[in-house]
Scaffold this motif. Structure first.
Motif, PDB file in Angstrom:
ATOM      1  N   SER A   1       0.828  -1.211   0.000  1.00 39.04           N
ATOM      2  CA  SER A   1       0.000   0.000   0.000  1.00 39.04           C
ATOM      3  C   SER A   1       0.858   1.254   0.000  1.00 39.04           C
ATOM      4  N   LEU A   2       0.168   2.387  -0.145  1.00 32.05           N
ATOM      5  CA  LEU A   2       0.816   3.686  -0.032  1.00 32.05           C
ATOM      6  C   LEU A   2       0.022   4.535   0.947  1.00 32.05           C
ATOM      7  N   THR A   3       0.660   5.581   1.426  1.00 31.64           N
ATOM      8  CA  THR A   3      -0.009   6.519   2.322  1.00 31.64           C
ATOM      9  C   THR A   3       0.130   7.913   1.734  1.00 31.64           C
ATOM     10  N   LEU A   4      -1.012   8.584   1.595  1.00 35.75           N
ATOM     11  CA  LEU A   4      -1.045   9.955   1.098  1.00 35.75           C
ATOM     12  C   LEU A   4      -1.385  10.904   2.224  1.00 35.75           C
ATOM     13  N   GLU A   5      -0.757  12.079   2.203  1.00 31.10           N
ATOM     14  CA  GLU A   5      -1.138  13.168   3.098  1.00 31.10           C
ATOM     15  C   GLU A   5      -2.048  14.073   2.274  1.00 31.10           C
ATOM     16  N   ILE A   6      -3.275  14.189   2.718  1.00 35.07           N
ATOM     17  CA  ILE A   6      -4.276  14.946   1.973  1.00 35.07           C
ATOM     18  C   ILE A   6      -4.601  16.217   2.752  1.00 35.07           C
ATOM     19  N   THR A   7      -4.460  17.362   2.100  1.00 34.43           N
ATOM     20  CA  THR A   7      -4.756  18.641   2.731  1.00 34.43           C
ATOM     21  C   THR A   7      -6.025  19.208   2.111  1.00 34.43           C
ATOM     22  N   LYS A   8      -6.978  19.519   2.967  1.00 32.54           N
ATOM     23  CA  LYS A   8      -8.245  20.083   2.508  1.00 32.54           C
ATOM     24  C   LYS A   8      -8.698  21.107   3.542  1.00 32.54           C
ATOM     25  N   ASP A   9      -8.990  22.306   3.075  1.00 30.68           N
ATOM     26  CA  ASP A   9      -9.435  23.395   3.961  1.00 30.68           C
ATOM     27  C   ASP A   9      -8.470  23.602   5.124  1.00 30.68           C
ATOM     28  N   ASP A  10      -7.175  23.669   4.832  1.00 30.74           N
ATOM     29  CA  ASP A  10      -6.108  23.892   5.811  1.00 30.74           C
ATOM     30  C   ASP A  10      -5.991  22.796   6.874  1.00 30.74           C
ATOM     31  N   ALA A  11      -6.614  21.647   6.656  1.00 35.30           N
ATOM     32  CA  ALA A  11      -6.490  20.513   7.569  1.00 35.30           C
ATOM     33  C   ALA A  11      -5.859  19.344   6.810  1.00 35.30           C
ATOM     34  N   SER A  12      -4.936  18.649   7.467  1.00 32.12           N
ATOM     35  CA  SER A  12      -4.268  17.516   6.835  1.00 32.12           C
ATOM     36  C   SER A  12      -4.704  16.214   7.475  1.00 32.12           C
ATOM     37  N   SER A  13      -4.802  15.207   6.642  1.00 27.55           N
ATOM     38  CA  SER A  13      -5.083  13.859   7.135  1.00 27.55           C
ATOM     39  C   SER A  13      -4.297  12.889   6.269  1.00 27.55           C
ATOM     40  N   GLN A  14      -4.128  11.699   6.772  1.00 23.84           N
ATOM     41  CA  GLN A  14      -3.432  10.681   6.000  1.00 23.84           C
ATOM     42  C   GLN A  14      -4.402   9.574   5.626  1.00 23.84           C
ATOM     43  N   LYS A  15      -4.206   9.066   4.407  1.00 26.33           N
ATOM     44  CA  LYS A  15      -5.054   7.978   3.923  1.00 26.33           C
ATOM     45  C   LYS A  15      -4.155   6.893   3.358  1.00 26.33           C
TER      46      LYS A  15
END
Length: 156
Positions: free
Chosen positions: A127-141
């Motif tokens: 698998s891979l892990t992405l850091e997703i930034t949306k509306d100045d908030a980051s999460s990892q998927k």
């Protein structure tokens, strides 16, 4: 998306060591016979994700890699094309993700039937892990390679 170890390709491991010593990663290496000539396709990227590949970089690697492979193959009747991944590279093998950590990518996630994009922060054999930034908030998927239909770079 299928994961095939890059080391399973002929001459990849030795070639990657040479290319890495020059300050680059070897992304792809294809060697094939063609009408009595051996064709070599090599793709390189920088070790630093924010740096770009230029003509001088390709030339530097070409001048070292071609004679090395000619010696390994036992022929000088070769044609070699050496390139950067390019701005619109389709990631063909899930093993490539590990070479592009720190870059922006997008993947077609079959579980949500849509593109998911972000900064690649980790990748292994499954698998891979992405850091997703949306509306100045980051999460990892984390996304399993089995759930990825296709992937490419994001160019801003």
């Amino acid at each position: 998306m299928e994961y095939t170890s890059l080391d399973s390709y002929p001459f990849y491991t030795e070639s990657e060591k040479l290319v890495n010593s020059l300050g680059y990663h070897l992304v792809e290496l294809k060697i094939s016979p063609h009408k009595g000539t051996t064709h070599i396709l090599a793709v390189i990227t920088t070790l630093v994700p924010t740096e770009e590949i230029g003509v001088d970089d390709c030339s530097k690697v070409h001048h070292k890699l071609l004679p090395f492979l000619e010696e390994k193959l036992g022929t000088d009747d070769t044609y070699m094309e050496l390139t950067s991944p390019g701005m619109e590279r389709n990631i063909k093998n899930a093993a490539e993700f590990a070479l592009f950590i720190g870059r922006e990518v997008r993947v077609w996630d079959k579980t949500v039937t849509d593109w998911v994009g972000g900064k690649l922060v980790a990748a292994d054999e499954k698998s891979l892990t992405l850091e997703i930034t949306k509306d100045d908030a980051s999460s990892q998927k984390q996304i399993s390679f089995a759930d990825i239909a296709k992937a490419k770079f994001i160019h801003l």
